[in-house]
Design an enzyme around this catalytic site. Sequence first.
Site, short mmCIF file in Angstrom:
data_model
loop_
_atom_site.label_atom_id
_atom_site.label_comp_id
_atom_site.label_asym_id
_atom_site.label_seq_id
_atom_site.Cartn_x
_atom_site.Cartn_y
_atom_site.Cartn_z
N HIS A 110 0.35 -1.13 -0.27
CA HIS A 110 -0.27 -0.09 -0.09
C HIS A 110 0.65 1.71 0.03
O HIS A 110 0.77 2.49 0.07
CB HIS A 110 -0.78 0.13 1.42
CG HIS A 110 -0.54 0.10 2.58
ND1 HIS A 110 -0.28 -1.13 3.56
CD2 HIS A 110 -0.10 1.41 3.21
CE1 HIS A 110 0.74 -0.39 4.89
NE2 HIS A 110 0.45 0.87 4.15
N ASP A 160 -0.13 -7.89 1.81
CA ASP A 160 -0.06 -5.94 1.81
C ASP A 160 1.56 -7.20 1.64
O ASP A 160 2.69 -6.15 2.81
CB ASP A 160 -0.17 -5.35 3.06
CG ASP A 160 0.07 -4.05 2.80
OD1 ASP A 160 0.39 -4.24 1.85
OD2 ASP A 160 0.29 -3.76 3.70
N SER A 265 4.50 2.32 8.02
CA SER A 265 3.61 1.01 7.26
C SER A 265 5.06 0.15 6.39
O SER A 265 6.60 1.13 6.08
CB SER A 265 3.10 1.57 6.17
OG SER A 265 2.25 2.19 7.09
#
Length: 369
Positions: A110, A160, A265
């Site tokens: 992402h 992801d 992230s």
Amino acid sequence: MWGSRAQQSGPDRGRTCLLAVLLLSFSLFQLHAQDYKPSQTPPPTSDALLKPMGRVQKEICGKTKFQGKIYGGSIAKAERWPWQASLIFRGRHICGAVLIDKNWVASAAHCFKRSLKPSDYRILLGYNELSNPSNYSRQMTLSKVIVHEDYNKLHSQEKDIVLIQLHLPVRYSSHIFPVCVPDQTTKEPSDESCWISGWGMVTDDKFLQAPFPLLDSEVFLMNDQECEAFFQTPQISITEYDAIKDDMICAGDITNQKSTCRGDSGGPLVCLLDSYWYLVGLASWSGACLEPIHSPSIFTRVSHFSDWIEKKKADTPDVDPSLAPLEETAPSLIGWRNYSAGTTLEPRICTTLLSSQVLLLQSIWLRIL
């Protein structure tokens, strides 16, 4: 990260507050104080055949200058996490990333919602403070960005993961060194702490301040059923709800307020297994990054993708060094701007009820002690 924690975000799902509170109260994480001891020599840099766990490793991995256990958290010491990388988009830090060998870096899929064009990004290695590069710091250009082909196809944030091929191989040092990648036979620790690290925000409304030091936190793995309770809705029973997929793993320390936040992230969740540091997870999503922390963070389970990682690396031709751009000067980041929504996914959280119940139950628990 908030103080000694790193925090991330999560998909748009509700949760059963009361059950989460009960689990929080009666399933408090056991804390492990750990000591670190600097070794006299930096990690080895020559190629060797090792078999730390499962699949034979082609290179030495998962060793740092700090031997033995580690104490505390907050600002990470230089050379503690030599595989930590920063993903830069047009001159700004947007995500964490992890060096897995001299040519490849892993991160969260992402993080690449803005663009899939490799030239829009850079990878920073060998940094402790993003505004103060050292002689070991490197800025690497990207050759290929390989997002998992099934990312987000069936479920939000599923698969992801992204692999990043560098134009040039990195030179290993005590500041730049790969983490070990687990295979599907690697057993995750059930009673030992693991660690997260990153340059993310302190809270959802508070930026990390210059010189932008790398922060780290001790966290604990959580089983899927316990983790599910934090992300289910009041209308759906825990047996019917399925927020945590097989390719995800939960970790956190709600008691001591440690989690991931915007900008973390793609960063590492590492665990020490048989004296080697393994990349157990990549930061993917969590609840809101606000005090108090209500839920654990969710990471991409790297062992689930070990075959995919090996296949993509094997199928991708090596970069011709003569065609690679010249290595760029390691920059000093001087500004911190808002992260795009792509780096964080926040679920709906029943904040008021949960906060009040947590404070009440913690007060009762302390009185009992």
